[in-house]
Scaffold this motif. Structure first.
Motif, PDB file in Angstrom:
ATOM      1  N   PRO A  12       0.835  -1.219   0.000  1.00 32.44           N
ATOM      2  CA  PRO A  12       0.000   0.000   0.000  1.00 32.44           C
ATOM      3  C   PRO A  12       0.863   1.260   0.000  1.00 32.44           C
ATOM      4  N   HIS A  13       0.363   2.276  -0.676  1.00 30.87           N
ATOM      5  CA  HIS A  13       1.052   3.565  -0.716  1.00 30.87           C
ATOM      6  C   HIS A  13       0.011   4.682  -0.677  1.00 30.87           C
ATOM      7  N   SER A  14       0.496   5.910  -0.685  1.00 26.04           N
ATOM      8  CA  SER A  14      -0.397   7.062  -0.547  1.00 26.04           C
ATOM      9  C   SER A  14      -0.600   7.828  -1.848  1.00 26.04           C
ATOM     10  N   TYR A  15      -0.034   7.347  -2.942  1.00 25.81           N
ATOM     11  CA  TYR A  15       0.032   8.144  -4.164  1.00 25.81           C
ATOM     12  C   TYR A  15      -1.290   8.200  -4.935  1.00 25.81           C
ATOM     13  N   THR A  16      -2.173   7.250  -4.698  1.00 22.48           N
ATOM     14  CA  THR A  16      -3.453   7.257  -5.410  1.00 22.48           C
ATOM     15  C   THR A  16      -4.597   7.712  -4.512  1.00 22.48           C
ATOM     16  N   TYR A  17      -4.682   7.120  -3.318  1.00 23.95           N
ATOM     17  CA  TYR A  17      -5.846   7.352  -2.456  1.00 23.95           C
ATOM     18  C   TYR A  17      -5.502   8.040  -1.134  1.00 23.95           C
ATOM     19  N   GLY A  18      -4.244   8.429  -0.941  1.00 27.24           N
ATOM     20  CA  GLY A  18      -3.886   9.217   0.221  1.00 27.24           C
ATOM     21  C   GLY A  18      -3.288   8.434   1.372  1.00 27.24           C
ATOM     22  N   THR A  19      -2.774   9.178   2.336  1.00 27.98           N
ATOM     23  CA  THR A  19      -2.061   8.579   3.473  1.00 27.98           C
ATOM     24  C   THR A  19      -2.996   7.831   4.406  1.00 27.98           C
ATOM     25  N   THR A  20      -4.194   8.343   4.631  1.00 27.40           N
ATOM     26  CA  THR A  20      -5.127   7.652   5.526  1.00 27.40           C
ATOM     27  C   THR A  20      -5.453   6.260   5.006  1.00 27.40           C
ATOM     28  N   TYR A  21      -5.707   6.169   3.727  1.00 30.32           N
ATOM     29  CA  TYR A  21      -5.969   4.870   3.099  1.00 30.32           C
ATOM     30  C   TYR A  21      -4.815   3.912   3.365  1.00 30.32           C
ATOM     31  N   ARG A  22      -3.593   4.373   3.085  1.00 29.90           N
ATOM     32  CA  ARG A  22      -2.416   3.521   3.304  1.00 29.90           C
ATOM     33  C   ARG A  22      -2.292   3.104   4.759  1.00 29.90           C
ATOM     34  N   ASN A  23      -2.409   4.049   5.662  1.00 24.27           N
ATOM     35  CA  ASN A  23      -2.188   3.754   7.074  1.00 24.27           C
ATOM     36  C   ASN A  23      -3.224   2.789   7.641  1.00 24.27           C
ATOM     37  N   ARG A  24      -4.425   2.828   7.104  1.00 24.95           N
ATOM     38  CA  ARG A  24      -5.480   1.960   7.636  1.00 24.95           C
ATOM     39  C   ARG A  24      -5.309   0.501   7.245  1.00 24.95           C
ATOM     40  N   ILE A  25      -4.601   0.235   6.152  1.00 20.55           N
ATOM     41  CA  ILE A  25      -4.496  -1.153   5.683  1.00 20.55           C
ATOM     42  C   ILE A  25      -3.090  -1.730   5.776  1.00 20.55           C
ATOM     43  N   GLU A  26      -2.095  -0.914   6.053  1.00 16.51           N
ATOM     44  CA  GLU A  26      -0.706  -1.363   5.962  1.00 16.51           C
ATOM     45  C   GLU A  26      -0.369  -2.485   6.935  1.00 16.51           C
ATOM     46  N   SER A  27      -0.993  -2.491   8.096  1.00 14.80           N
ATOM     47  CA  SER A  27      -0.699  -3.545   9.077  1.00 14.80           C
ATOM     48  C   SER A  27      -1.031  -4.930   8.532  1.00 14.80           C
ATOM     49  N   THR A  28      -1.999  -5.012   7.643  1.00 21.70           N
ATOM     50  CA  THR A  28      -2.334  -6.307   7.033  1.00 21.70           C
ATOM     51  C   THR A  28      -1.151  -6.833   6.233  1.00 21.70           C
ATOM     52  N   TRP A  29      -0.443  -5.960   5.521  1.00 20.94           N
ATOM     53  CA  TRP A  29       0.728  -6.378   4.725  1.00 20.94           C
ATOM     54  C   TRP A  29       1.880  -6.795   5.632  1.00 20.94           C
ATOM     55  N   ILE A  30       2.056  -6.094   6.737  1.00 19.69           N
ATOM     56  CA  ILE A  30       3.112  -6.476   7.670  1.00 19.69           C
ATOM     57  C   ILE A  30       2.849  -7.875   8.210  1.00 19.69           C
TER      58      ILE A  30
END
Length: 373
Positions: free
Chosen positions: A50-68
């Motif tokens: 996940p990154h912030s370049y398309t849908y923003g930082t909030t989007y990234r931060n809310r889902i990133e733990s799943t990737w970790i």
């Protein structure tokens, strides 16, 4: 250039199919390119971070733990190949993983801009030829019928093939997302027409033409087509949300009542429940429940619908199963653990990801070992 700006003729499609077979060095007339089943031994698993370049930082931060957590669970048994948006993102991801105590010994990176995280749908499809040599199939991807940005993500298969120095089979004249496709590894194909034979993907492709393309490139001959429902969700009802070939003889799905709740028609449910393999042998059916309640995200949003556990991912040593902080998490986990006794079922919280339309299988893609049986 976008792959959907021009449509090929039937003659061009025939040339594509022939070229695909020649590329893999087919030595006999009946040999086919074949997609191994997900549960064969992997070289690794691909993720688009996940990154912030398309849908923003909030989007990234809310889902990133799943990737970790997916990375943490997978690295014990296989490599994890991460597609990072750019070099700065790669550095950030490496720090995230190290801070979380995740070893980087089996983690590799490919730098390539993407629109979003859905590598199952836009990423490489790994297939084997008669000599067991791996190749990457590059099917068309147009953002689920041009519903979302897709041009960057559509480049991922070719980039991955180049990085791995693997042959590429260019199939971009056919728009087929990976999550729309289920195969049992022995010649049977399961999908919904609504997500493949849909004018928003393949307006000029008949079912017979699609069957020919799928047969030649995935090694399938027994087609189980469900009608599905257009616009039921962004994917137009991908099959991997409600029915999966867990093994070559077993379909994991839901009860008939839950399938109806999911949106399937009575004829579709009957077709699924009466499905047979290439030898006309009925599949064993294993039912997973839906969540007991509607899913609520970690930030308190009631999504207004229940969650599916069918969208799991089979790794070498683990099975990653979506969880929702629901009473049925444990019920589903116990059922899957019995089905996969040689693997550990690991629950991964997908509540925030589910708010954006997907679960575990949607954001993973297997790369089989080169000598998969």
């Amino acid at each position: 250039m976008s792959h959907n700006t021009t449509r090929s003729t039937p003659a061009r499609r025939s040339v594509l199919l022939l070229a695909a077979v020649v590329l893999l060095g087919t030595a006999c007339a009946n040999a086919q390119t074949r997609m191994p089943h997900e549960n064969v031994r992997h070289e690794g698993t691909w993720l688009q971070w996940p990154h912030s370049y398309t849908y923003g930082t909030t989007y990234r931060n809310r889902i990133e733990s799943t990737w970790i957590e997916m990375t943490r669970s997978l690295v014990g048994g296989e490599k994890v190949h991460i597609v990072a948006y750019n070099a700065r993102e790669q550095d950030r991801i490496e720090r995230l993983l190290m801070d979380a105590g995740v070893s980087l010994d089996k983690v590799t990176f490919v730098v390539q801009p993407t629109d979003d995280v859905w590598v199952r749908d836009n990423g490489p499809i790994f297939v084997v030829g008669p000599d067991q040599a791996l190749a990457v199939e590059n099917w068309g991807f147009n953002g689920w019928g041009q519903k979302e940005p897709y041009q960057l993500s559509a480049e991922v298969p070719a980039v991955v093939a180049s990085e791995l120095r693997m042959p590429t089979i260019d199939l971009r004249d056919y728009v087929v997302e990976g999550g729309a496709v289920e195969t049992d590894g022995r010649g049977t194909f399961l999908a919904t027409r609504s997500s493949i034979l849909n004018p928003n993907r393949n307006p000029d492709v008949t079912e017979d033409q699609m069957d020919a393309a799928l047969s030649a490139n995935l090694g399938v001959s027994n087609f189980i087509w469900l009608d599905g429902v257009k616009n039921a969700d962004i994917t137009d009802m991908h099959v991997d949300g409600f029915a999966r070939f867990a093994t070559s003889d077993t379909i994991v799905t839901m009860s008939q009542g839950d399938l109806a709740n999911w949106g399937l028609s009575a004829p579709d449910i009957q077709r699924l429940y009466s499905a047979t393999d290439v030898n006309s042998v009925p599949y064993k059916l294993v039912q997973l429940p839906l969540t007991s309640k509607n899913v609520v995200t970690t930030y308190g949003k009631d999504l207004g619908y229940q969650g599916s556990y069918v969208n799991f991912y089979v790794g070498n040593d683990v099975v990653l199963m979506p969880t929702y902080n629901d009473a049925n998490d444990a019920v589903a986990k116990a059922i899957l653990q019995q089905l996969f006794p040689d693997r550990t079922v690991v629950g991964i919280d997908v509540r925030n990801l589910y708010a954006n339309g997907g679960m575990i299988h949607c954001v993973t893609q297997q790369q089989p070992e080169a000598a998969s049986p």
